[in-house]
Enzyme design. Structure first.
Site, short mmCIF file in Angstrom:
data_model
loop_
_atom_site.label_atom_id
_atom_site.label_comp_id
_atom_site.label_asym_id
_atom_site.label_seq_id
_atom_site.Cartn_x
_atom_site.Cartn_y
_atom_site.Cartn_z
N THR A 50 41.66 39.22 37.01
CA THR A 50 40.73 38.15 36.51
C THR A 50 40.30 38.57 35.04
O THR A 50 39.58 37.96 34.28
CB THR A 50 39.39 37.99 37.32
OG1 THR A 50 38.70 39.07 37.37
CG2 THR A 50 39.88 37.53 38.78
N GLY A 96 32.10 42.18 39.65
CA GLY A 96 33.14 42.97 40.33
C GLY A 96 34.46 42.59 40.38
O GLY A 96 35.25 43.09 41.35
N CYS A 97 35.12 41.77 39.69
CA CYS A 97 36.48 41.27 39.57
C CYS A 97 37.22 42.26 38.41
O CYS A 97 36.54 42.11 37.38
CB CYS A 97 36.84 40.15 39.49
SG CYS A 97 35.77 38.93 40.49
N VAL A 98 38.36 42.73 39.03
CA VAL A 98 38.96 43.66 37.77
C VAL A 98 39.86 42.35 36.99
O VAL A 98 40.50 41.35 37.56
CB VAL A 98 40.15 44.57 38.25
CG1 VAL A 98 40.94 45.22 37.14
CG2 VAL A 98 39.49 45.62 39.23
#
Lengths: 418, 105
Positions: free
Chosen positions: A198, B103-105
């Site tokens: 993301t 919290g997302c890469v």
């Protein structure tokens, strides 16, 4: 005697026990560590097991061999934490008083939380690799797989090691190519995220890699249930995905005792300050590793940097000084990309992963956000480092906070991307 | 940081169109952000979720997770997906003027 109690003897707990033993005056402090499981698992090795590339026995060691002899180690289940009374109650009714509590109880998978997953097809057409047992079962399934559609599905975030599902797919691509049946295998990644990655740069560079390997991404897929008889998973918005083999990354949750003790959120993670790991609600409780709700990856690499930071802070904290050391969310992880190659990511709370060289700017030897054979070797040698350096509480010569040196903010120019 | 005119007001937005300052948010801006996300009109059911999320974010501005929204607002996951199709947590965060869920890469 003042008392420190550590709950959990995994990556974070073992490291904390070793560092604290060296740091504290043991004539004044008693350190106790509690864990019900005598085995310490090298979880980063699970990813290799389904492909027959890691001997499961090698991934298991005795926890006691990695704990200092001066620490009191109890092999017991933790029944309840009473943070208001500074007490921990164990399953055998032992009551431990503490001055400071370190919670390092980690997180685990809960396949039973998704209807259809952990039922009669579990271990048959539905597998996982997030425990050693499931990874071993999946190895046999992969060995006998003759072709069809493999769907890797992440139930819900956060999960341990967010890149592991993509590593699995890239290793599967290489595995089936070497077996000569890649043309008969369809690989799909169904994720609740809006893409494989993301963060914009990683998404662009690694997203392309998945395309090249013919791995299809089903984005925004939030699983509602599996239909084990019809062999399909169904999302909340009624999209259906059929599979021949479902590799599930089930819901991850913190330990049940956290929930039972009133310390957790919806997923049993403990609310902490993301820079210091001090509990939001109790000033004598620190939470290290996967058990905390810090918005970072749940991974040993993070627990490692965070624990080193915590120990430095703790020394000041017990003297009544402020918590000066701040954890910046620094993470680095090797991603296996198949064919004996890997990709290295290095990032923190604020800075997304960028291409470059690590740890020495311009030299490396590791390449950031690009495939290389050395990155793969780095991942393999980390296992040795884990057991022989980290788990004995020795420091690796890498700074715990992230550095921008060696990161290419001008990567588009370097890669000739307009 | 980029700026953008929403409901006649100039506000700062990040590269994905999330408001940088939750304090800039108004109901009119929410309606425009909803249109960007393909939601033509915000109904009472939408507002129940948005109001809950703003309340839950409080002063920190941190967007609630999907699980946080369902357990806190009483709206079922299924309903959330019909109100905010595809990624509800992210869409709710954007329309409610909060940061992207962490919290997302």
């Amino acid at each position: 005697m003042k008392k420190i109690v550590i709950l959990g003897a995994g990556t974070a707990g073992t490291m904390a026990a070793n560092h604290l033993t060296r740091l504290m005056d043991l004539d004044e402090w008693q350190i106790t560590i509690v864990d019900e499981d005598p085995i310490h698992y090298y979880q980063a090795g699970y990813i290799f097991v389904p492909f027959g590339k890691a001997n499961p026995n090698r991934l298991m060691k005795q926890k006691k061999n990695y704990l200092p002899s001066k620490v009191r180690a109890l092999q017991q289940k933790v029944e309840l934490i009473q943070p208001e009374n500074n007490k921990v109650i164990l399953a055998d009714k032992t009551i431990l008083d503490y001055d400071f509590l370190v919670i390092a109880t980690g997180c685990d998978i809960y396949p039973e939380e998704t209807p259809g997953l952990a039922e009669h097809e579990w271990g048959k057409s539905i597998h996982s690799f997030y425990t050693l047992k499931t990874a071993v079962a999946l190895e046999e399934k992969m060995r006998n797989f003759q072709g069809g559609r493999i769907v890797v599905n992440v139930v819900e975030n956060p999960i341990k090691c967010p890149v592991a599902p993509m590593e699995f797919l890239m290793l599967a691509d290489s595995y089936f190519t070497q077996k000569g049946i890649r043309d008969r295998v369809e690989l799909i990644y169904a994720t609740p995220n809006s893409g494989a990655f993301t963060k914009p740069v990683a998404s662009k560079l690694i997203g392309d890699m998945l395309d090249r390997k013919n791995i299809n991404v089903e984005a925004d897929f939030y699983i509602d249930r599996a239909d084990p008889d019809a062999k399909k998973i169904i999302s909340y918005d009624e999209r259906e995905l059929e599979y021949d083999l479902l590799v599930s990354v089930p819901l991850n949750k913190g330990s049940d005792v956290i929930g039972k003790s009133g310390l957790g959120d919806d997923l049993n993670y403990v609310a902490v300050n993301k820079s210091t790991f001090l509990s939001d609600n109790f000033d004598n409780i620190f939470v290290l590793g996967d058990a905390a709700n810090a918005p970072t990856s749940k991974a040993g690499a993070v627990a490692h940097y965070a624990t080193e930071m915590f120990v430095e802070n703790f020394k000041h904290y017990i003297e009544g000084k402020p918590l000066e050391e701040k954890f910046d969310g620094h993470t680095n992880c090797f991603i296996e990309s198949g064919y004996g190659k890997g990709v290295l990511l290095d990032f923190n709370y604020e800075q997304e992963p960028l291409p470059g060289r690590f740890p020495v700017p311009g030299i490396g030897p590791f390449a950031l956000l690009q495939e290389s054979r050395l990155n793969h070797i780095g991942k393999l040698s980390f296992e040795w480092m884990y057991w022989n350096i980290l788990m004995h509480g020795r420091k690796v010569p890498l700074a715990p906070t992230m550095s921008m040196a060696g990161k290419w903010t001008d990567w588009e120019k370097r890669f000739n991307i307009a | 940081m980029a700026t953008k005119v929403l409901a006649g007001v100039t506000v700062e937005v990040n590269e994905e169109g999330f408001l940088v300052n939750p304090a800039d948010w108004t109901k009119e801006i929410a309606a425009e952000l909803a249109k960007e996300e393909g939601i033509a009109e915000l109904t009472e059911a939408h507002w129940k979720v948005i109001d809950f999320s703003r309340q839950s974010a409080g002063t920190s501005g941190a967007a609630p997770t999907l699980r946080g929204i369902t357990s806190g607002s009483g709206v079922s996951t299924k309903e959330l997906f019909s109100l905010f199709p595809k990624g509800p947590a992210k869409k709710v965060a954007k329309i409610a003027g909060l940061g992207k869920p962490e919290g997302c890469v």
